[in-house]
Scaffold this active site. Sequence first.
Site, PDB file in Angstrom:
ATOM      1  N   ARG A  92     -32.847 126.534 -72.905  1.00 33.75           N
ATOM      2  CA  ARG A  92     -34.095 127.252 -73.200  1.00 33.75           C
ATOM      3  C   ARG A  92     -34.989 127.197 -71.967  1.00 33.75           C
ATOM      4  NH1 ARG A  92     -39.578 126.387 -75.222  1.00 33.75           N
ATOM      5  NH2 ARG A  92     -39.294 124.137 -75.210  1.00 33.75           N
ATOM      6  N   HIS A 129     -44.824 130.166 -71.922  1.00 34.47           N
ATOM      7  CA  HIS A 129     -45.011 128.711 -71.877  1.00 34.47           C
ATOM      8  C   HIS A 129     -46.199 128.442 -70.949  1.00 34.47           C
ATOM      9  CE1 HIS A 129     -42.756 124.715 -72.595  1.00 34.47           C
ATOM     10  NE2 HIS A 129     -43.896 124.379 -72.014  1.00 34.47           N
ATOM     11  N   GLU A 136     -45.517 126.256 -78.305  1.00 33.07           N
ATOM     12  CA  GLU A 136     -46.650 125.378 -78.639  1.00 33.07           C
ATOM     13  C   GLU A 136     -48.006 126.066 -78.468  1.00 33.07           C
ATOM     14  OE1 GLU A 136     -46.389 121.720 -76.458  1.00 33.07           O
ATOM     15  OE2 GLU A 136     -44.398 121.264 -77.199  1.00 33.07           O
ATOM     16  N   ASN A 193     -41.017 121.386 -81.837  1.00 34.51           N
ATOM     17  CA  ASN A 193     -41.149 120.443 -80.726  1.00 34.51           C
ATOM     18  C   ASN A 193     -41.806 119.193 -81.295  1.00 34.51           C
ATOM     19  OD1 ASN A 193     -40.246 122.543 -79.171  1.00 34.51           O
ATOM     20  ND2 ASN A 193     -42.094 122.695 -77.905  1.00 34.51           N
ATOM     21  N   TYR A 214     -42.516 114.820 -80.599  1.00 32.08           N
ATOM     22  CA  TYR A 214     -42.383 113.593 -79.800  1.00 32.08           C
ATOM     23  C   TYR A 214     -42.814 112.368 -80.596  1.00 32.08           C
ATOM     24  CZ  TYR A 214     -41.581 116.729 -75.922  1.00 32.08           C
ATOM     25  OH  TYR A 214     -41.041 117.700 -75.113  1.00 32.08           O
ATOM     26  N   GLU A 264     -37.695 120.961 -78.535  1.00 31.26           N
ATOM     27  CA  GLU A 264     -38.081 119.918 -77.571  1.00 31.26           C
ATOM     28  C   GLU A 264     -38.107 118.582 -78.280  1.00 31.26           C
ATOM     29  OE1 GLU A 264     -41.737 120.204 -75.364  1.00 31.26           O
ATOM     30  OE2 GLU A 264     -41.383 122.313 -74.869  1.00 31.26           O
TER      31      GLU A 264
HETATM   32  O1  IFM Z   1     -43.911 119.006 -70.784  1.00 29.44           O
HETATM   33  C1  IFM Z   1     -44.349 119.338 -72.059  1.00 29.44           C
HETATM   34  C2  IFM Z   1     -43.931 120.749 -72.420  1.00 29.44           C
HETATM   35  O2  IFM Z   1     -44.404 121.676 -71.508  1.00 29.44           O
HETATM   36  C3  IFM Z   1     -44.472 121.111 -73.776  1.00 29.44           C
HETATM   37  N1  IFM Z   1     -44.146 120.119 -74.761  1.00 29.44           N
HETATM   38  C4  IFM Z   1     -44.379 118.733 -74.436  1.00 29.44           C
HETATM   39  C5  IFM Z   1     -43.781 118.395 -73.090  1.00 29.44           C
HETATM   40  C6  IFM Z   1     -44.026 116.906 -72.752  1.00 29.44           C
HETATM   41  O3  IFM Z   1     -45.401 116.659 -72.705  1.00 29.44           O
END
Ligand code: IFM
Length: 460
Positions: A91, A135, A180, A304, A306, A363
């Site tokens: 991607r 992006h 995002e 996405n 984290y 992500e």
């Molecule tokens: O690097 C970023 C990405 O551009 C968007 N999502 C989170 C990643 C890590 O912070």
Amino acid sequence: MEDDVVLDRGGAPVAERRELPHDFVWGVSTSSYQIEGATDVDGRGPSVWDAYCRVPGHIANGDTGDLACDHYHRYAEDISLMRKLRVHAYRFSVAWPRVLPKGRGASNEAGLAFYDRLIDGLLAAGIEPWLCLYHWDLPQALQEEGGWLNRDIAGWYGDYAELVARRYGDRIRRFATFNEPSVFSLFGYGFAWHPPGLVDPVALNRAIHHVNLAHGRGVDVLRAHVPRSSIGAIHNVQPSRAAGPRSAADVAAAKLLDAYWNRAFPEPQLLGRYPEELARLVEPHMQAGDLDRICRPIDWFGVNHYSPIYAKAASEAVLGFAWADAPADVPRSPIGWQVDPIAFRDTLLDVWRRYRLPIYVTENGAGANESPDGAGEVVDHERVRYLKTYISALRDAVAAGADVRGYFVWSLLDNFEWGAGYANRFGLVYIDYPSQRRIPKESAHWYARMIRAEALRGLG
Ligand code: IFM
């Protein structure tokens, strides 16, 4: 599967081998501004990030995306790296100002040809390109006409989407409209951490609505010009938690952050309404028929994810809330982000229950500040551990019924991490920035072995 980590949740028995669909997509993700460099090469126009990076104090260490990973010139080497990783899919995003230097009007053939080379190289390597239209690198020329605050941007974005669809739609079927949207809108208009650097709630709500309109326009354009297209939208989704769980004000703050962060885009795009916390705020920017323009059928939901996020009440803040840190005792990645794979599993299940679309994790990954050891190797145990536990959590979500069809690591390469500059590294592949040498980390080798083990399982 190799080395699968089974999450401990209070002694409940957990199946060791929770199988994924045989055509599960394993991939890696990047984005244009974060890796391409070549910002003033071959006719590319400036983006808002080029301008924002020039302002002292905006980016750690005064870093910029001017060179980044020089992917514009080294894309063939990066495709070879992906081939060694055995990933099925890649991607990437198109830099709008590279193909339309002023954001609209005359296109730039040299910029368009770069993505031809990239796409053709990927296809020759047996890697499916997944193209994200946006992006965050808005053409600066459009910012000067109001950017996301100008309602006309939905049309400008639609024209850009048409250019991309006509040019690459013969070779690409996987498209995402935005990456995002809540991050660039909230950080750009609510907290001044991204361009255009505003703290203005009215502007924030207006920008949100125009991004949603652009999404709807983009879906229609892609559908019209790419007959076999598979269109998605990529959202960051994370539990929003109160810094003080027993404080009613903090709980309300977390709910408002949840509305902006997790729901301001998926709900209008997929359910045809704004979250109740935001509806009244967006109303002044709406015209009759807008929700129908925004809520267009799409094919998949990109998640996405984290770690969880935290909010606290802050009467002095214009939005009434502030970001807060996770509790002191939680496990953390090397850059301090909370590690909570169970929150990932629950997020996938929640997205599935709410929206009933196939999910691709577009992500997920861990940030660190590592460097090569004496032998020249980058031993990133903590990233490997993170990926194992999060992929295990994904398996749990699938076992519990979530329709998750793919997983993309963020990121293929260490890259320009926005306000943190190059200090935070998320890559499977280490970049020695002065020499631009690429060194696959231990996590890259682990990911390649895991994908191979999954392929062998599929054969057996
Ligand atoms: O690097 C970023 C990405 O551009 C968007 N999502 C989170 C990643 C890590 O912070």
